[in-house]
Motif scaffolding. Structure first.
Motif, PDB file in Angstrom:
ATOM      1  N   TYR A 156       0.795  -1.222   0.000  1.00  0.00           N
ATOM      2  CA  TYR A 156       0.000   0.000   0.000  1.00  0.00           C
ATOM      3  C   TYR A 156       0.823   1.265   0.000  1.00  0.00           C
ATOM      4  N   TYR A 189       1.849   5.601   2.083  1.00  0.00           N
ATOM      5  CA  TYR A 189       0.916   6.243   3.017  1.00  0.00           C
ATOM      6  C   TYR A 189       0.588   7.656   2.592  1.00  0.00           C
ATOM      7  N   THR A 218      -7.258   2.255   3.734  1.00  0.00           N
ATOM      8  CA  THR A 218      -5.818   2.096   3.928  1.00  0.00           C
ATOM      9  C   THR A 218      -5.423   2.495   5.349  1.00  0.00           C
ATOM     10  N   GLU A 219      -5.996   3.620   5.815  1.00  0.00           N
ATOM     11  CA  GLU A 219      -5.658   4.076   7.165  1.00  0.00           C
ATOM     12  C   GLU A 219      -6.160   3.100   8.229  1.00  0.00           C
ATOM     13  N   GLN A 265      -3.659   0.340   8.203  1.00  0.00           N
ATOM     14  CA  GLN A 265      -2.381   0.772   8.774  1.00  0.00           C
ATOM     15  C   GLN A 265      -2.423   0.832  10.298  1.00  0.00           C
ATOM     16  N   LYS A 266      -3.597   1.187  10.821  1.00  0.00           N
ATOM     17  CA  LYS A 266      -3.745   1.274  12.274  1.00  0.00           C
ATOM     18  C   LYS A 266      -3.452  -0.079  12.933  1.00  0.00           C
ATOM     19  N   ASP A 317      -1.797  -2.629  11.238  1.00  0.00           N
ATOM     20  CA  ASP A 317      -0.495  -3.101  10.741  1.00  0.00           C
ATOM     21  C   ASP A 317       0.616  -2.273  11.386  1.00  0.00           C
ATOM     22  N   ARG A 344       3.989  -2.306   9.985  1.00  0.00           N
ATOM     23  CA  ARG A 344       4.038  -1.829   8.602  1.00  0.00           C
ATOM     24  C   ARG A 344       4.667  -2.798   7.614  1.00  0.00           C
TER      25      ARG A 344
END
Ligand code: CA
Ligand code: CA
Ligand code: CA
Length: 236
Positions: free
Chosen positions: A3, A6, A207-208, A211-212, A214, A217
């Protein structure tokens, strides 16, 4: 790790925040023309607000008169705030089709900062700038000036925002937000202005949300049913 960087949609503003400017602050300059000047003829390219009709109250002290002019033309019942139906009537795509109710609701949720259910003049300043910024983004990525975003244009836009979606995912996004269903065997149809904004905002929010979870990352997450449901249900 699929992804990308960011990235954020235009302006880099956080969710709900107008890119760049603070709430209540009048924008730095006149849009297109000087203050009080009619909007340029092509200001509706891609999509945005229909031109104001005229007939308005005086602006509050310190308000940008042009912005006030637009606000009062959207606030058709003169209640001093904008409801979702009023906003829906005011927003049009470049081909004169109305915005989807989903897009209108998304915009309301992003700019109704005090959660009153309506958009006040101060909140409107952010919404206005956001749409103006998206008009420029749309204009930039609609390379063939067709008034809609096709597959390669969508790929370039999302890549530039930092989302490196696989071809399969891009195709899925394209088909989900396209304005008509694809002709069998033909290329996916284009995406209008309001759906393009929605598609980009949804990709950003999803995506966010990923990411929260993951936190290291690496592009992988392991979540249980409860976490999955919570993640999906807390998306706007
Ligand atoms: Ca109203
Ligand atoms: Ca509000
Ligand atoms: Ca195009």
């Amino acid at each position: 790790m699929s992804y990308g960087g960011y990235g954020a949609p235009p302006g880099g503003g956080g969710y709900g925040a107008p890119p760049g400017g603070g709430y209540g602050a009048p924008p730095g300059g006149g849009y297109g023309g000087g203050y009080g000047a009619p909007p340029p003829a092509n200001s509706g390219y891609g999509g945005g607000f229909a031109p104001p009709g005229g007939g308005h109250r005086g602006p509050p002290p310190g308000a940008d008169p042009q912005l006030w002019n637009w606000f009062t033309s959207v606030d058709t019942d003169r209640s001093g705030s904008i409801t979702a139906p009023e906003l829906e009537r005011a927003l049009i795509n470049g081909d004169w089709t109305p915005f989807d109710l989903d897009t209108v609701k998304l915009l309301m949720s992003m700019f109704d900062v005090d959660r009153s259910g309506t958009i006040t003049f101060n909140e409107f300043a952010g919404l206005w700038k956001y749409i103006k910024d998206w008009q420029n983004v749309f204009r930039h990525f609609d390379r063939d000036r067709s008034g809609s975003i096709d597959g390669p244009e969508l790929r370039d836009a999302l890549a530039q925002f930092g989302y490196n979606l696989s071809p399969q995912l891009l195709d899925l996004v394209q088909r989900k937000y396209a304005n008509q269903t694809a002709v069998h065997g033909g290329p996916p149809p284009g995406i209008s202005f309001d759906r393009f904004v929605r598609a980009c905002v949804v990709v950003k929010q999803l995506t966010e949300a990923f990411q929260k979870i993951d936190t290291d990352r690496d592009g992988w997450i392991q979540i249980n049913y409860d976490q999955f449901m919570q993640t999906v249900l807390t998306l706007p």
